[in-house]
Write a protein that holds these residues in place. Structure first.
Motif, PDB file in Angstrom:
ATOM      1  N   HIS A 194       0.851  -1.189   0.000  1.00 42.83           N
ATOM      2  CA  HIS A 194       0.000   0.000   0.000  1.00 42.83           C
ATOM      3  C   HIS A 194       0.891   1.246   0.000  1.00 42.83           C
ATOM      4  CE1 HIS A 194      -3.873  -2.104   1.179  1.00 42.83           C
ATOM      5  NE2 HIS A 194      -2.961  -3.055   1.254  1.00 42.83           N
ATOM      6  N   ARG A 195       0.619   2.172  -0.917  1.00 43.02           N
ATOM      7  CA  ARG A 195       1.467   3.358  -1.137  1.00 43.02           C
ATOM      8  C   ARG A 195       0.746   4.620  -0.674  1.00 43.02           C
ATOM      9  NH1 ARG A 195       1.331   6.293  -6.363  1.00 43.02           N
ATOM     10  NH2 ARG A 195       3.054   7.771  -6.470  1.00 43.02           N
ATOM     11  N   LEU A 196       1.454   5.460   0.066  1.00 44.67           N
ATOM     12  CA  LEU A 196       0.916   6.736   0.542  1.00 44.67           C
ATOM     13  C   LEU A 196       1.707   7.893  -0.054  1.00 44.67           C
ATOM     14  CD1 LEU A 196      -0.874   8.434   2.545  1.00 44.67           C
ATOM     15  CD2 LEU A 196       1.010   8.193   4.176  1.00 44.67           C
ATOM     16  N   VAL A 197       0.998   8.913  -0.558  1.00 48.89           N
ATOM     17  CA  VAL A 197       1.622  10.147  -1.041  1.00 48.89           C
ATOM     18  C   VAL A 197       0.997  11.307  -0.274  1.00 48.89           C
ATOM     19  CG1 VAL A 197       2.059  11.646  -3.013  1.00 48.89           C
ATOM     20  CG2 VAL A 197       1.941   9.170  -3.346  1.00 48.89           C
ATOM     21  N   ARG A 198       1.832  12.088   0.430  1.00 47.98           N
ATOM     22  CA  ARG A 198       1.324  13.232   1.197  1.00 47.98           C
ATOM     23  C   ARG A 198       2.467  14.190   1.522  1.00 47.98           C
ATOM     24  NH1 ARG A 198       0.434  11.350   7.544  1.00 47.98           N
ATOM     25  NH2 ARG A 198       2.519  10.494   7.855  1.00 47.98           N
ATOM     26  N   VAL A 199       2.102  15.365   2.028  1.00 42.46           N
ATOM     27  CA  VAL A 199       3.091  16.267   2.606  1.00 42.46           C
ATOM     28  C   VAL A 199       3.388  15.736   4.004  1.00 42.46           C
ATOM     29  CG1 VAL A 199       3.564  18.595   3.411  1.00 42.46           C
ATOM     30  CG2 VAL A 199       2.314  18.252   1.266  1.00 42.46           C
ATOM     31  N   SER A 200       4.592  15.273   4.193  1.00 41.74           N
ATOM     32  CA  SER A 200       4.930  14.580   5.431  1.00 41.74           C
ATOM     33  C   SER A 200       5.025  15.538   6.616  1.00 41.74           C
ATOM     34  CB  SER A 200       6.267  13.847   5.278  1.00 41.74           C
ATOM     35  OG  SER A 200       6.671  13.314   6.522  1.00 41.74           O
ATOM     36  N   PRO A 201       4.384  15.181   7.742  1.00 40.94           N
ATOM     37  CA  PRO A 201       4.530  16.000   8.951  1.00 40.94           C
ATOM     38  C   PRO A 201       5.924  15.872   9.561  1.00 40.94           C
ATOM     39  CG  PRO A 201       3.264  14.026   9.431  1.00 40.94           C
ATOM     40  CD  PRO A 201       3.457  14.053   7.946  1.00 40.94           C
ATOM     41  N   PHE A 202       6.697  14.924   9.040  1.00 37.72           N
ATOM     42  CA  PHE A 202       8.054  14.706   9.559  1.00 37.72           C
ATOM     43  C   PHE A 202       9.117  15.336   8.660  1.00 37.72           C
ATOM     44  CE2 PHE A 202       5.321  11.076  10.618  1.00 37.72           C
ATOM     45  CZ  PHE A 202       5.308  11.190  12.002  1.00 37.72           C
ATOM     46  N   ASN A 203       8.662  16.087   7.646  1.00 39.79           N
ATOM     47  CA  ASN A 203       9.579  16.738   6.713  1.00 39.79           C
ATOM     48  C   ASN A 203       9.529  18.246   6.946  1.00 39.79           C
ATOM     49  OD1 ASN A 203      10.613  18.058   4.307  1.00 39.79           O
ATOM     50  ND2 ASN A 203      10.593  16.027   3.346  1.00 39.79           N
ATOM     51  N   ALA A 204      10.626  18.806   7.428  1.00 39.21           N
ATOM     52  CA  ALA A 204      10.664  20.229   7.787  1.00 39.21           C
ATOM     53  C   ALA A 204      10.472  21.136   6.574  1.00 39.21           C
ATOM     54  CB  ALA A 204      11.999  20.556   8.463  1.00 39.21           C
ATOM     55  N   ARG A 208       6.330  16.872  -0.502  1.00 38.84           N
ATOM     56  CA  ARG A 208       5.575  15.630  -0.634  1.00 38.84           C
ATOM     57  C   ARG A 208       6.509  14.444  -0.496  1.00 38.84           C
ATOM     58  NH1 ARG A 208       2.279  14.342  -5.504  1.00 38.84           N
ATOM     59  NH2 ARG A 208       3.881  15.454  -6.657  1.00 38.84           N
ATOM     60  N   GLN A 209       5.999  13.386   0.100  1.00 37.07           N
ATOM     61  CA  GLN A 209       6.817  12.193   0.301  1.00 37.07           C
ATOM     62  C   GLN A 209       5.985  10.951   0.024  1.00 37.07           C
ATOM     63  OE1 GLN A 209       9.371  12.433   3.690  1.00 37.07           O
ATOM     64  NE2 GLN A 209       9.687  10.209   3.824  1.00 37.07           N
ATOM     65  N   THR A 210       6.634   9.951  -0.508  1.00 34.03           N
ATOM     66  CA  THR A 210       5.969   8.680  -0.797  1.00 34.03           C
ATOM     67  C   THR A 210       6.514   7.604   0.131  1.00 34.03           C
ATOM     68  OG1 THR A 210       5.701   9.277  -3.129  1.00 34.03           O
ATOM     69  CG2 THR A 210       5.526   6.945  -2.567  1.00 34.03           C
ATOM     70  N   SER A 211       5.623   6.834   0.711  1.00 38.33           N
ATOM     71  CA  SER A 211       6.057   5.754   1.598  1.00 38.33           C
ATOM     72  C   SER A 211       5.217   4.512   1.326  1.00 38.33           C
ATOM     73  CB  SER A 211       5.944   6.182   3.063  1.00 38.33           C
ATOM     74  OG  SER A 211       4.660   6.693   3.344  1.00 38.33           O
ATOM     75  N   PHE A 212       5.739   3.378   1.765  1.00 36.92           N
ATOM     76  CA  PHE A 212       5.132   2.094   1.445  1.00 36.92           C
ATOM     77  C   PHE A 212       4.996   1.225   2.687  1.00 36.92           C
ATOM     78  CE2 PHE A 212       7.428   3.668  -2.218  1.00 36.92           C
ATOM     79  CZ  PHE A 212       6.549   3.482  -3.264  1.00 36.92           C
ATOM     80  N   VAL A 213       3.941   0.432   2.696  1.00 33.30           N
ATOM     81  CA  VAL A 213       3.701  -0.539   3.769  1.00 33.30           C
ATOM     82  C   VAL A 213       3.148  -1.804   3.114  1.00 33.30           C
ATOM     83  CG1 VAL A 213       2.151  -1.107   5.687  1.00 33.30           C
ATOM     84  CG2 VAL A 213       3.350   1.082   5.664  1.00 33.30           C
ATOM     85  N   ILE A 312       9.018  -3.937  -0.674  1.00 30.99           N
ATOM     86  CA  ILE A 312       8.027  -2.966  -0.225  1.00 30.99           C
ATOM     87  C   ILE A 312       8.436  -1.603  -0.761  1.00 30.99           C
ATOM     88  CG2 ILE A 312       6.752  -2.089   1.762  1.00 30.99           C
ATOM     89  CD1 ILE A 312       7.756  -4.447   3.366  1.00 30.99           C
ATOM     90  N   GLY A 313       8.148  -1.369  -2.016  1.00 31.02           N
ATOM     91  CA  GLY A 313       8.579  -0.121  -2.640  1.00 31.02           C
ATOM     92  C   GLY A 313       7.912   0.087  -3.983  1.00 31.02           C
ATOM     93  N   TRP A 314       8.543   0.913  -4.827  1.00 31.80           N
ATOM     94  CA  TRP A 314       7.971   1.317  -6.102  1.00 31.80           C
ATOM     95  C   TRP A 314       7.632   0.123  -6.988  1.00 31.80           C
ATOM     96  CZ3 TRP A 314       6.240   6.000  -7.078  1.00 31.80           C
ATOM     97  CH2 TRP A 314       6.758   7.077  -6.349  1.00 31.80           C
ATOM     98  N   GLY A 315       6.505   0.242  -7.691  1.00 31.40           N
ATOM     99  CA  GLY A 315       6.142  -0.721  -8.715  1.00 31.40           C
ATOM    100  C   GLY A 315       5.388  -1.935  -8.221  1.00 31.40           C
TER     101      GLY A 315
END
Length: 371
Positions: A194-204, A208-213, A312-315
Motif C-alpha cells: 500500500h502506497r501513501l503520497v502526502r506532505v509529510s509531517p516529519f519533513n521540515a 511531498r513524500q511517498t512511503s510504502f507498507v 516494499i517499494g515502487w512498482g
C-alpha cells in the motif's frame, strides 16, 4: 424514480441467485441435515454434534439470505405497480429499490467467497517499508483503518505482536480479526503493498513524500492441517515483548519468532503470557502460511498469497492513497477509486473489497474459459 429496466435487473438477478445458489437443492439438504440433529444419540459425540449444527446453520443462512432477496424483490415489484396507480410515492419505490439492491449485492458477494478458507478468521500482518519514520506512521494509520473496518463489521481485533517505531508509528503489527464470518474472505483483498503520497509531517521542508507498507493476510486456520514441518527447518528466537501486557511479559523473553528457513516465512507472537502459548500461536500461523503455499502451487498464485516476498517499494503497490496535491484512493488491480480519502482511512474499505471480489470472480471465469 427507478426505471422499468432497473426493476427488470433486480428481478433477473434475484432469479439468477436462485439458480446459482441451487436453492431448491439446499432446501432438501437442510431438511436432511436437520433430521440428523434429532437422533436420540446425537449429543453423545459433542464434536460431531457441533460440526453438524454448524453445517445446518450454514445452509440455513443461505436460505435466509435468498429469502430476504426474494422478499425485497417482490416488494419492489409491488411498489412499482402501485406507483402506476398512484398508491405509493416515488420516494417509497426508491427506498424499496435500495433495500433490494443491497440484499442482492450482499448475497452475490457472499457467493463469490467459495474457497474453503474464506469463512475463517483472519491474521493480518502490517510491515513498514521504504520511507523511514514516514512509513512507520503510515503503518500505524493502516492499523487504525483495519481496526475501524473490523469494528464496524462486528469483528473482534486482537494484537498478537507489535514493534513500535523509532520516533513515531510502528515497524510492524500482527492482528487477529475474529468473531464474525468471512473475515479472511473479505480481507484477502488487502494482501500486498500500500502506497501513501502526502506532505509529510516529519519533513521540515514541507515536501511531498511517498512511503510504502506491506500487508500479509492469511486465514487463522485451526485444527490439524495437511502440513509437514521438519523441526530442522525452523529457527526459533525468543525476545522480550515490546508492547503492553504487564510486568511479567515485559521482563521475560516470552515473545517468539519462528523462521521457516526453506521458504523464508517468518511469524512471531508476543501477546500470550507464556513462551509456550506464544510458540503454539506462532506455529499455528506458520502452518496456515505453509498450508496456503502448498495449496497454491503455481508462481502466480504464490505471489498473490505471499505479499511480503515482494519488495516494499515502487512498482509493487496494489493500492495508492494520495493526500496531496489532490485526494484519491485507487486500487491498481480493479481500477476502483474514490476521492473520499478520509472515509477510507476511517475504515470505509467496502468499495475496494467488493470491487476486488468481483474482479477476482471475473479472473476465475477467464481462467475457466481458457483452460
Amino acid at each position: 424514480m427507478i426505471t422499468a429496466d432497473q426493476l427488470k435487473d433486480v428481478m433477473d438477478r434475484a432469479d439468477a441467485l436462485h439458480h446459482y445458489l441451487n436453492i431448491d437443492q439446499k432446501k432438501v439438504e437442510f431438511e436432511e441435515e436437520q433430521l440428523r440433529t434429532q437422533a436420540p444419540d446425537f449429543w453423545e459425540d459433542p464434536k460431531y454434534a457441533q460440526e453438524q449444527m454448524k453445517k445446518v446453520k450454514g445452509i440455513q443462512k443461505w436460505l435466509d439470505g435468498y429469502k430476504t432477496v426474494r422478499l425485497y424483490a417482490d416488494e419492489l415489484q409491488l411498489a412499482f405497480d402501485f406507483y402506476k396507480d398512484e398508491m405509493v410515492t416515488e420516494e417509497e419505490v426508491d427506498v424499496d429499490y435500495a433495500k433490494a439492491i443491497k440484499a442482492i449485492e450482499d448475497l452475490e458477494l457472499k457467493n463469490m467467497l467459495r474457497q474453503k478458507e474464506d469463512p475463517m478468521d483472519c491474521v493480518l500482518k502490517i510491515n513498514s517499508g521504504a520511507g523511514g519514520t514516514e512509513s512507520q506512521d503510515w503503518a500505524q494509520m493502516l492499523m487504525r483503518m483495519y481496526m475501524r473496518w473490523s469494528e464496524a463489521h462486528g469483528y473482534k481485533v486482537t494484537i498478537t505482536d507489535m514493534q513500535e517505531g523509532d520516533e513515531a508509528g510502528i515497524k510492524s503489527v500482527t492482528m487477529t480479526i475474529e468473531g464474525g464470518e468471512y473475515a479472511y474472505g473479505y480481507l484477502k483483498s488487502e494482501n500486498g503493498v500500500h502506497r501513501l503520497v502526502r506532505v509529510s509531517p516529519f519533513n521540515a521542508q514541507g515536501k511531498r513524500q511517498t512511503s510504502f507498507v506491506s500487508l500479509d493476510v492469511m486465514p487463522d486456520i485451526e485444527g490439524d492441517l495437511d502440513v509437514d514441518i521438519d523441526e530442522k527447518d525452523l529457527r526459533i528466537d525468543t525476545y522480550r515483548s515490546s508492547g503492553a501486557g504487564g510486568q511479567h511479559i515485559n521482563k521475560t523473553s516470552s515473545a517468539i519468532r519462528i523462521t521457516h528457513i526453506p521458504t523464508g516465512t517468518v511469524v512471531q507472537c508476543q501477546n500470550e503470557r507464556s513462551q509456550f502459548q506464544n510458540k503454539d500461536k506462532a506455529m499455528q500461523m506458520l502452518k496456515a502460511k505453509l498450508y496456503l503455499l502448498k495449496k497454491e502451487a503455481n508462481a502466480e498464485k504464490l505471489s498473490d498469497i505471499r505479499g511480503e516476498v515482494k519488495e516494499i517499494g515502487w512498482g509493487n503497490q496494489i493500492r495508492s492513497y494520495v493526500l496531496q496535491p489532490y485526494t484519491l484512493v485507487k486500487d491498481h488491480r480493479t481500477d476502483v477509486e474514490t476521492g473520499n480519502v478520509d472515509a477510507v482511512l476511517d475504515g470505509g474499505l467496502d468499495i475496494f473489497i467488493n470491487g476486488y471480489l468481483k474482479w477476482l470472480s471475473v479472473q476465475g471465469d477467464k481462467k475457466t474459459e481458457n483452460s
